[in-house]
Design a protein around this motif. Structure first.
Motif, PDB file in Angstrom:
ATOM      1  N   GLY A   1       0.822  -1.199   0.000  1.00 38.04           N
ATOM      2  CA  GLY A   1       0.000   0.000   0.000  1.00 38.04           C
ATOM      3  C   GLY A   1       0.855   1.247   0.000  1.00 38.04           C
ATOM      4  N   ALA A   2       0.221   2.388  -0.211  1.00 39.24           N
ATOM      5  CA  ALA A   2       0.923   3.659  -0.258  1.00 39.24           C
ATOM      6  C   ALA A   2       1.458   4.022   1.122  1.00 39.24           C
ATOM      7  CB  ALA A   2      -0.012   4.754  -0.775  1.00 39.24           C
ATOM      8  N   PRO A   3       2.474   4.871   1.211  1.00 36.95           N
ATOM      9  CA  PRO A   3       3.006   5.282   2.523  1.00 36.95           C
ATOM     10  C   PRO A   3       1.940   5.993   3.350  1.00 36.95           C
ATOM     11  CG  PRO A   3       4.529   5.886   0.758  1.00 36.95           C
ATOM     12  CD  PRO A   3       3.271   5.419   0.095  1.00 36.95           C
ATOM     13  N   GLY A   4       1.858   5.618   4.620  1.00 36.37           N
ATOM     14  CA  GLY A   4       0.929   6.272   5.532  1.00 36.37           C
ATOM     15  C   GLY A   4      -0.500   5.804   5.440  1.00 36.37           C
ATOM     16  N   ILE A   5      -0.787   4.743   4.696  1.00 32.87           N
ATOM     17  CA  ILE A   5      -2.173   4.319   4.521  1.00 32.87           C
ATOM     18  C   ILE A   5      -2.638   3.411   5.645  1.00 32.87           C
ATOM     19  CG2 ILE A   5      -1.808   2.209   3.182  1.00 32.87           C
ATOM     20  CD1 ILE A   5      -4.040   3.232   1.287  1.00 32.87           C
ATOM     21  N   GLY A   6      -1.704   2.817   6.411  1.00 37.27           N
ATOM     22  CA  GLY A   6      -2.101   2.023   7.571  1.00 37.27           C
ATOM     23  C   GLY A   6      -1.582   0.599   7.592  1.00 37.27           C
ATOM     24  N   LYS A   7      -0.547   0.279   6.822  1.00 42.70           N
ATOM     25  CA  LYS A   7      -0.024  -1.095   6.796  1.00 42.70           C
ATOM     26  C   LYS A   7       0.574  -1.480   8.147  1.00 42.70           C
ATOM     27  CE  LYS A   7       2.849  -0.178   3.489  1.00 42.70           C
ATOM     28  NZ  LYS A   7       2.552   1.260   3.376  1.00 42.70           N
ATOM     29  N   SER A   8       1.511  -0.664   8.634  1.00 41.21           N
ATOM     30  CA  SER A   8       2.151  -0.955   9.917  1.00 41.21           C
ATOM     31  C   SER A   8       1.158  -0.873  11.064  1.00 41.21           C
ATOM     32  CB  SER A   8       3.313   0.014  10.145  1.00 41.21           C
ATOM     33  OG  SER A   8       4.264  -0.070   9.108  1.00 41.21           O
ATOM     34  N   THR A   9       0.209   0.029  10.965  1.00 42.46           N
ATOM     35  CA  THR A   9      -0.811   0.157  12.021  1.00 42.46           C
ATOM     36  C   THR A   9      -1.647  -1.102  12.123  1.00 42.46           C
ATOM     37  OG1 THR A   9      -0.900   2.555  11.696  1.00 42.46           O
ATOM     38  CG2 THR A   9      -2.774   1.521  12.788  1.00 42.46           C
ATOM     39  N   VAL A  66      -1.515 -11.930  -1.397  1.00 40.88           N
ATOM     40  CA  VAL A  66      -1.135 -10.545  -1.658  1.00 40.88           C
ATOM     41  C   VAL A  66      -2.318  -9.652  -1.314  1.00 40.88           C
ATOM     42  CG1 VAL A  66      -0.343  -8.868  -3.363  1.00 40.88           C
ATOM     43  CG2 VAL A  66       0.435 -11.244  -3.509  1.00 40.88           C
ATOM     44  N   LEU A  67      -2.121  -8.759  -0.353  1.00 38.58           N
ATOM     45  CA  LEU A  67      -3.158  -7.830   0.080  1.00 38.58           C
ATOM     46  C   LEU A  67      -2.734  -6.418  -0.276  1.00 38.58           C
ATOM     47  CD1 LEU A  67      -3.925  -9.248   3.656  1.00 38.58           C
ATOM     48  CD2 LEU A  67      -4.827 -10.016   1.458  1.00 38.58           C
ATOM     49  N   TYR A  68      -3.653  -5.669  -0.875  1.00 38.21           N
ATOM     50  CA  TYR A  68      -3.391  -4.285  -1.249  1.00 38.21           C
ATOM     51  C   TYR A  68      -4.296  -3.358  -0.458  1.00 38.21           C
ATOM     52  CZ  TYR A  68      -0.385  -5.085  -5.331  1.00 38.21           C
ATOM     53  OH  TYR A  68       0.650  -5.413  -6.155  1.00 38.21           O
ATOM     54  N   PHE A  69      -3.718  -2.299   0.089  1.00 40.70           N
ATOM     55  CA  PHE A  69      -4.500  -1.237   0.706  1.00 40.70           C
ATOM     56  C   PHE A  69      -4.867  -0.237  -0.382  1.00 40.70           C
ATOM     57  CE2 PHE A  69      -3.522  -2.065   5.250  1.00 40.70           C
ATOM     58  CZ  PHE A  69      -4.777  -1.768   5.756  1.00 40.70           C
ATOM     59  N   MET A 125      -8.539  10.328   3.038  1.00 42.25           N
ATOM     60  CA  MET A 125      -9.894   9.805   3.159  1.00 42.25           C
ATOM     61  C   MET A 125      -9.979   8.922   4.388  1.00 42.25           C
ATOM     62  SD  MET A 125     -10.777   8.938  -0.831  1.00 42.25           S
ATOM     63  CE  MET A 125     -12.493   8.690  -0.454  1.00 42.25           C
ATOM     64  N   ALA A 126     -11.183   8.861   4.971  1.00 41.38           N
ATOM     65  CA  ALA A 126     -11.357   8.126   6.230  1.00 41.38           C
ATOM     66  C   ALA A 126     -11.320   6.623   6.013  1.00 41.38           C
ATOM     67  CB  ALA A 126     -12.675   8.536   6.897  1.00 41.38           C
ATOM     68  N   TYR A 127     -11.846   6.140   4.887  1.00 42.18           N
ATOM     69  CA  TYR A 127     -11.984   4.702   4.684  1.00 42.18           C
ATOM     70  C   TYR A 127     -10.758   4.123   3.988  1.00 42.18           C
ATOM     71  CZ  TYR A 127     -16.857   5.412   5.931  1.00 42.18           C
ATOM     72  OH  TYR A 127     -18.003   5.743   6.595  1.00 42.18           O
ATOM     73  N   ARG A 128     -10.364   2.945   4.444  1.00 41.85           N
ATOM     74  CA  ARG A 128      -9.284   2.184   3.832  1.00 41.85           C
ATOM     75  C   ARG A 128      -9.857   0.840   3.395  1.00 41.85           C
ATOM     76  NH1 ARG A 128      -7.494   6.633   4.970  1.00 41.85           N
ATOM     77  NH2 ARG A 128      -5.483   7.084   5.953  1.00 41.85           N
ATOM     78  N   ILE A 129      -9.550   0.425   2.189  1.00 40.79           N
ATOM     79  CA  ILE A 129     -10.064  -0.829   1.642  1.00 40.79           C
ATOM     80  C   ILE A 129      -8.893  -1.775   1.442  1.00 40.79           C
ATOM     81  CG2 ILE A 129     -11.249  -1.911  -0.299  1.00 40.79           C
ATOM     82  CD1 ILE A 129     -12.722   0.745  -0.699  1.00 40.79           C
ATOM     83  N   LEU A 130      -8.961  -2.929   2.074  1.00 43.11           N
ATOM     84  CA  LEU A 130      -7.934  -3.960   1.956  1.00 43.11           C
ATOM     85  C   LEU A 130      -8.452  -5.032   1.006  1.00 43.11           C
ATOM     86  CD1 LEU A 130      -5.143  -4.884   3.049  1.00 43.11           C
ATOM     87  CD2 LEU A 130      -6.386  -6.207   4.765  1.00 43.11           C
ATOM     88  N   ARG A 131      -7.777  -5.203  -0.124  1.00 42.64           N
ATOM     89  CA  ARG A 131      -8.245  -6.111  -1.168  1.00 42.64           C
ATOM     90  C   ARG A 131      -7.247  -7.253  -1.372  1.00 42.64           C
ATOM     91  NH1 ARG A 131     -11.873  -5.249  -5.258  1.00 42.64           N
ATOM     92  NH2 ARG A 131     -11.859  -3.009  -4.786  1.00 42.64           N
ATOM     93  N   ALA A 132      -7.771  -8.457  -1.536  1.00 37.54           N
ATOM     94  CA  ALA A 132      -6.929  -9.629  -1.793  1.00 37.54           C
ATOM     95  C   ALA A 132      -6.736  -9.771  -3.298  1.00 37.54           C
ATOM     96  CB  ALA A 132      -7.570 -10.886  -1.209  1.00 37.54           C
ATOM     97  N   ALA A 133      -5.535  -9.457  -3.771  1.00 30.82           N
ATOM     98  CA  ALA A 133      -5.224  -9.616  -5.191  1.00 30.82           C
ATOM     99  C   ALA A 133      -4.855 -11.049  -5.520  1.00 30.82           C
ATOM    100  CB  ALA A 133      -4.093  -8.674  -5.591  1.00 30.82           C
ATOM    101  N   LYS A 134      -4.377 -11.784  -4.526  1.00 29.07           N
ATOM    102  CA  LYS A 134      -4.028 -13.190  -4.692  1.00 29.07           C
ATOM    103  C   LYS A 134      -4.220 -13.879  -3.351  1.00 29.07           C
ATOM    104  CE  LYS A 134      -0.024 -16.229  -5.288  1.00 29.07           C
ATOM    105  NZ  LYS A 134       1.434 -16.311  -5.496  1.00 29.07           N
ATOM    106  N   ASN A 135      -4.802 -15.070  -3.379  1.00 33.46           N
ATOM    107  CA  ASN A 135      -5.027 -15.817  -2.142  1.00 33.46           C
ATOM    108  C   ASN A 135      -5.105 -17.301  -2.469  1.00 33.46           C
ATOM    109  OD1 ASN A 135      -5.579 -16.658   0.429  1.00 33.46           O
ATOM    110  ND2 ASN A 135      -7.412 -15.413   0.701  1.00 33.46           N
TER     111      ASN A 135
END
Length: 456
Positions: free
Chosen positions: A99-107, A237-240, A246-256
């Motif tokens: 995901g992009a920097p600051g979007i919430g991966k580490s959080t 593979v999960l993409y933010f 924006m308040a909402y973050r969407i976590l999408r599974a590109a591969k599972n």
């Protein structure tokens, strides 16, 4: 003696004997990089008793003899993340979170430690922050430190030694671009380093039965930095998605490999970290204007979950020789195609107008079932007549203006009715028997002219 080198493509992983400007396999340009070839391990003795000098050799086993226990999956403590993973994390799996920097991966990774530490030993390895900085962030997120071990390290060999000493159940690496392998001479974050480090982590996960979460940075194109083979190595593979403001973050599974792909989880970023949004349809439609031209609601399938999304359009006369076409959350080429169909088959002269298309809430609509709602929103803005507030539209639009049926229509209609809509426009021809929820009126049309005549 000079060490041998090999060349390979960063997109497809194809190996070449020498450098070339274009990869002969995937036809990509300027993707061939050089990497020192590893010396093959020498066998000091013949195979005796299923081993080579004490190293065990895996032998094929019948599938019926391989046991799967109920403990194969475990909950992470975040229901939305468990949904994206296919019902929970899998032991021995390697999960890549980008995901992009600051979007919430580490959080997100630090927040799940609060739940995982209750029944598992977790090792959090960071190459970007010190242990003290991680603890300060954990205290802000109200993460308890019982069972959580922190390590600030960028050397891969030291990381592997720490894993062998601690024997954790879950390993979190933040991030893969900061690790470096001592045998590779290139800088950390390079193609060679990322590939070798990921391969080592994959072998560690499979060999030690450790669940590994790896955070990956993205490049300016929005894809995960590093070779494309990186995504082939991992199990999931999960993409933010979404913007930082924006308040909402969407976590999408590109591969599972252990669940459905294209599944999404919706989170909201607050002061205390990410919070789950169990009802994304209601959240996406919050604040929707009433009796406003240029807006229409559709229902799309994100994995196995139906989600209602609002599509807004603005069509205004243009003073430019080439009118502007802007799409946000909707495929640009698909948007231009629908505008051409609307002018040719629908009779609305939108070719001389600036057209803007926007999907509310940061959601990106990929499936063609949202075509009808986009066409109705464009036509509503052009004619300045609102679409009824209690109506949703589902259907794919063809080049001749006809409407095609969408998959999982029964699930979509149930979600439309649950959110309080009383009408739904669908294609006239549908496949199979359709169960219509009580109280929901269906408006069946065969093309976009009939759709506009029925509503506008």
């Amino acid at each position: 003696m000079k060490a041998k080198t090999l060349f390979y493509c960063t997109d497809c992983g194809n190996e070449l004997p020498k450098w070339a400007g274009q990869c002969p396999a995937c036809k990509a340009w300027n993707t061939i990089v050089e990497q020192p070839a590893e010396k093959p391990a020498k066998r000091s003795g013949p195979v005796k008793g299923g081993s080579v000098t004490g190293v065990a050799i895996n032998r094929p086993r019948p599938m019926k003899d391989i046991e799967t226990t109920d403990e194969l999956r475990f909950a992470t403590g975040m229901g939305e993340l468990d949904r994206v993973l296919g019902g929970g994390a899998v032991k021995g799996s390697l999960v890549l979170v980008g995901g992009a920097p600051g979007i919430g991966k580490s959080t997100l990774m630090l927040q799940i430690c609060d739940s995982l530490c209750r029944f598992a030993k977790v090792l959090y390895v960071s190459g970007e922050e010190s242990e003290r900085q991680i603890k300060l962030r954990a205290e802000r997120l109200k993460v308890r430190g019982e069972g959580l071990y922190l390590l600030a390290e960028t050397n891969l060999e030291n990381l592997v030694d720490a894993v062998h000493q601690l024997q954790p159940d879950v390993l979190i690496v933040d991030s893969i671009q900061t690790l470096y392998h001592g045998d590779v001479t290139s800088a950390p974050g390079s193609v060679s380093q990322v590939k070798e480090c990921t391969l080592t982590l994959m072998q560690l996960a499979k060999g030690e039965n450790i669940t590994v979460f790896v955070i990956g940075h993205v490049n300016k194109e929005g894809s995960i930095a590093g070779p494309k083979v990186l995504e082939h190595m991992v199990d999931c593979v999960l993409y933010f998605e979404g913007e930082r403001h924006m308040a909402y973050r969407i976590l999408r599974a590109a591969k599972n490999r252990f669940g459905a792909t294209n599944e999404i989880g919706v989170f909201e970023m607050e002061d205390g970290g990410l919070t789950e949004v169990p009802n994304p349809s209601e959240a996406m439609l919050a604040g929707r204007p009433t009796d406003a031209p240029g807006t229409c609601v559709t229902c799309v399938m994100e994995g196995v979950r139906p989600v209602l999304a609002e599509i807004q359009a603005l069509v205004v006369p243009s003073s430019l020789s080439n009118p502007r076409r802007v799409s946000n959350g909707f495929d640009q080429s698909r948007s231009m195609l629908l505008q051409a169909v609307l002018e040719k088959r629908g009779g609305l002269m939108v070719g001389s107008c600036d057209a803007y298309l926007n999907v509310i809430g940061g959601l990106y609509l990929e499936e063609p079932a949202a075509d009808l709602a986009a066409v109705l929103a464009l036509a509503s803005s052009f004619r300045d007549r609102p679409v009824p507030n209690d109506l949703a539209a589902i259907g794919e639009v063809g080049l001749t203006g006809e409407l095609r049926a969408a998959s999982a229509l029964g699930q979509r209609l149930a979600e439309v009715k649950r959110l309080g809509f009383t009408k739904c426009m669908i294609p006239k021809r549908t496949q199979g028997k359709l169960a219509v929820p009580e109280g929901l009126e269906l408006i069946r049309v065969s093309n976009i002219r009939e759709a506009m005549a029925a509503l506008l």
